[in-house]
Design an enzyme around this catalytic site. Structure first.
Site, mmCIF file in Angstrom:
data_model
loop_
_atom_site.group_PDB
_atom_site.id
_atom_site.type_symbol
_atom_site.label_atom_id
_atom_site.label_comp_id
_atom_site.label_asym_id
_atom_site.label_seq_id
_atom_site.Cartn_x
_atom_site.Cartn_y
_atom_site.Cartn_z
ATOM 1 N N TYR A 105 36.859 21.218 55.424
ATOM 2 C CA TYR A 105 37.129 19.919 54.787
ATOM 3 C C TYR A 105 35.813 19.151 54.724
ATOM 4 O O TYR A 105 35.102 19.063 55.729
ATOM 5 C CB TYR A 105 38.136 19.194 55.683
ATOM 6 C CG TYR A 105 38.630 17.865 55.220
ATOM 7 C CD1 TYR A 105 39.757 17.772 54.409
ATOM 8 C CD2 TYR A 105 38.001 16.697 55.630
ATOM 9 C CE1 TYR A 105 40.239 16.534 54.012
ATOM 10 C CE2 TYR A 105 38.473 15.463 55.235
ATOM 11 C CZ TYR A 105 39.592 15.392 54.425
ATOM 12 O OH TYR A 105 40.060 14.172 54.032
ATOM 13 N N GLN A 126 33.183 25.966 68.817
ATOM 14 C CA GLN A 126 33.301 27.265 69.498
ATOM 15 C C GLN A 126 33.748 28.322 68.493
ATOM 16 O O GLN A 126 33.247 29.450 68.467
ATOM 17 C CB GLN A 126 34.333 27.174 70.625
ATOM 18 C CG GLN A 126 33.927 26.230 71.731
ATOM 19 C CD GLN A 126 34.916 26.238 72.890
ATOM 20 O OE1 GLN A 126 36.094 26.496 72.729
ATOM 21 N NE2 GLN A 126 34.422 25.930 74.068
ATOM 22 N N ARG A 157 39.100 34.750 72.692
ATOM 23 C CA ARG A 157 39.568 33.363 72.741
ATOM 24 C C ARG A 157 40.978 33.202 73.301
ATOM 25 O O ARG A 157 41.382 32.076 73.584
ATOM 26 C CB ARG A 157 39.476 32.730 71.353
ATOM 27 C CG ARG A 157 38.058 32.691 70.793
ATOM 28 C CD ARG A 157 37.108 31.970 71.710
ATOM 29 N NE ARG A 157 35.758 31.884 71.131
ATOM 30 C CZ ARG A 157 34.749 31.248 71.691
ATOM 31 N NH1 ARG A 157 34.892 30.671 72.857
ATOM 32 N NH2 ARG A 157 33.566 31.226 71.119
ATOM 33 N N HIS A 173 32.099 32.671 65.672
ATOM 34 C CA HIS A 173 32.589 33.976 65.200
ATOM 35 C C HIS A 173 32.162 34.124 63.748
ATOM 36 O O HIS A 173 32.775 33.580 62.844
ATOM 37 C CB HIS A 173 34.102 34.065 65.407
ATOM 38 C CG HIS A 173 34.455 34.015 66.864
ATOM 39 N ND1 HIS A 173 34.670 35.146 67.618
ATOM 40 C CD2 HIS A 173 34.525 32.972 67.725
ATOM 41 C CE1 HIS A 173 34.886 34.798 68.867
ATOM 42 N NE2 HIS A 173 34.813 33.477 68.951
#
Ligand SMILES: Cc1cc2nc3c(=O)[nH]c(=O)nc-3n(C[C@H](O)[C@H](O)[C@H](O)COP(=O)(O)OP(=O)(O)OC[C@H]3O[C@@H](n4cnc5c(N)ncnc54)[C@H](O)[C@@H]3O)c2cc1C
Length: 318
Positions: A121, A109, A227, A113
Site C-alpha cells: 500500500y 521481519q 516464522r 523473505h
C-alpha cells in the site's frame, strides 16, 4: 478497524462469482478464497489467488503429460520422498498470492523473505488508516533475562496498564500529528499541508500497512518453517499460523510431508550424531568432554526431550 461494509461487499461479490476453468482447483481452498482470516487486533490474511495443487507437484516431478492414473497414495508417497530429500523445484511449480494487513514492525521481519513478489500500500499516494497494533494483555511480556532477543514473564498490574497506555497514547498522538500535517481536504484553509510521503515518517511502527504477497510453495514453506517456529516473535507467528490453515486446505499431502519432515524434524550435526550413537550404545555422556559447547549441548538435549510435532528454530529474532 474492521473491514468496511464496502470491503465486505467487494469480497462477497468476488466469492460468489465463478469462472469455469480447465486448470486444477482445490475445493477446500476455494472455500477460503478471498476471506479475511483475522490476525492480531486489526490484521488479516486472505488468499487472493493460487496456481497448482498437490497433483501439480507430482506432475512436475514426473514431467508428465497429464494427471496420470496413479493412486493418491502413490502421489502422496512421491511428495513425501521429494520433501524428505529436499527436492525443492517441484514445489516451486505451485504459487499462492495473499493480501496481508500487518503492523509495520512485522512487515520489516516479513520482507526479509526475498523470494516473494510484494506490492505494498503506498503511503505516498494514500493515507494510512488510524489503526495501531496493541498487544493483548497476555502478550505484553517483559524482556527475557536469559535471551536478549526474547520475551519473559507477562507484565502485570499497574506496569502492564501503564505500558498499554503509553503505546496507545503515543500511536494516537503521532497519528493526530500526521493528520494535522496532512491537512487533508484543507481542514485548516490557512495551511497547505505536508506531502503524504513526508508526513508518514512520524508514525509509530505498530501502525498497520497492507500488501499483496505472492510466492511459490517451496519458499512459502521456508517462510512458515522460520516464522511459525516457537522462536519467532509472537506477532509474525500469528500470521504464519493463520497461513498454515490455507496451506493445509490447498495442498494437504504436501502439508503433511512438511509437518513430518520439516516442522517436526530436527537437524543434528556430525558431533551431535556421534553423541547420540554413544548414548544409544549405553554410554553416559556429559557436556564436558562431549566436544559440544554448552549451548549446542542444551540444543541437543532440547531436541532429544522434545515431543512429536513440536517445532524448533534458529535464534529468536528482531
Ligand atoms: C527467528 C529469526 C531471527 C532472525 N534474526 C535476524 C536478525 O537478528 N537480523 C537480521 O538481519 N535478520 C534476522 N532474521 C532474518 C533471517 O536471517 C533471514 O533473512 C530471513 O529469515 C529470510 O530467510 P531466507 O533467506 O531463508 O528467505 P528468502 O529470502 O525467501 O530466501 C529463501 C532462500 O533463497 C536463497 N536466496 C534468496 N535470496 C538470495 C540471495 N540474494 N543470495 C543467495 N541466496 C538467496 C537462499 O537459499 C534462501 O535461504 C531472522 C529470522 C528469523 C526467522
Amino acid at each position: 478497524m474492521p473491514l468496511t461494509p464496502e470491503q465486505h461487499a467487494e469480497i462477497e461479490a468476488q466469492r460468489t462469482a465463478e469462472t469455469p476453468t480447465r486448470r486444477a482447483t482445490v475445493p477446500a481452498l476455494e472455500a477460503l478464497l478471498y476471506q479475511a482470516l483475522p490476525v492480531l487486533d486489526h490484521g488479516f490474511v486472505r488468499v487472493i489467488d493460487y496456481m497448482g495443487d498437490d497433483g501439480a507437484v507430482v506432475q512436475a516431478a514426473r514431467v508428465s503429460y497429464g494427471r496420470g492414473t496413479r493412486r493418491v497414495s502413490e502421489d502422496a508417497g512421491l511428495i513425501r520422498y521429494l520433501m524428505r530429500h529436499r527436492h525443492s523445484t517441484p514445489f516451486e511449480m505451485c504459487e499462492i498470492k495473499y493480501h496481508v494487513k500487518l503492523p509495520i514492525f512485522v512487515a520489516r521481519q516479513w520482507i526479509r523473505h526475498r523470494t516473494a513478489n510484494v506490492n505494498e500500500y503506498s503511503a505516498r499516494y494514500s493515507i494510512l488508516d488510524r489503526e495501531f497494533y496493541l498487544p493483548a494483555p497476555e502478550n505484553l511480556a517483559a524482556q527475557s533475562s536469559s535471551n536478549r532477543q526474547g520475551r519473559g514473564q507477562v507484565l502485570e498490574g499497574a506496569e502492564a496498564a501503564e505500558v498499554l497506555d503509553i503505546l496507545r497514547a503515543d500511536a494516537t498522538r503521532t497519528y493526530d500529528h500526521y493528520a494535522r500535517m496532512l491537512n487533508e481536504d484543507g481542514a485548516d484553509p490557512a495551511r497547505r499541508g505536508l506531502a503524504r510521503e513526508l508526513a508518514r515518517m512520524n508514525l509509530t511502527l505498530n501502525t498497520y500497512t497492507q500488501w499483496y504477497w505472492k510466492t511459490d510453495l517451496h519458499n512459502l514453506l521456508n517462510f512458515l518453517s522460520l516464522r511459525a517456529d516457537a522462536h519467532a516473535q509472537y506477532e509474525i507467528r500469528a500470521y504464519a499460523e493463520a497461513m498454515f490453515e490455507t496451506v493445509r486446505a490447498w495442498v494437504p499431502a504436501t502439508f503433511e510431508a512438511f509437518r513430518d519432515y520439516r516442522l517436526g524434524a530436527a537437524t543434528l550435526s556430525a558431533p551431535m550424531l556421534a553423541i547420540v550413537r554413544r548414548m544409544l550404545a549405553g554410554e553416559a555422556v556429559e557436556q564436558q568432554g562431549s566436544g559440544l559447547s554448552k549451548r549446542e549441548w542444551a540444543e541437543l538435549m532440547e531436541i532429544l526431550a522434545r515431543g512429536p510435532g513440536q517445532s524448533h528454530g534458529q535464534e529468536p529474532g528482531p
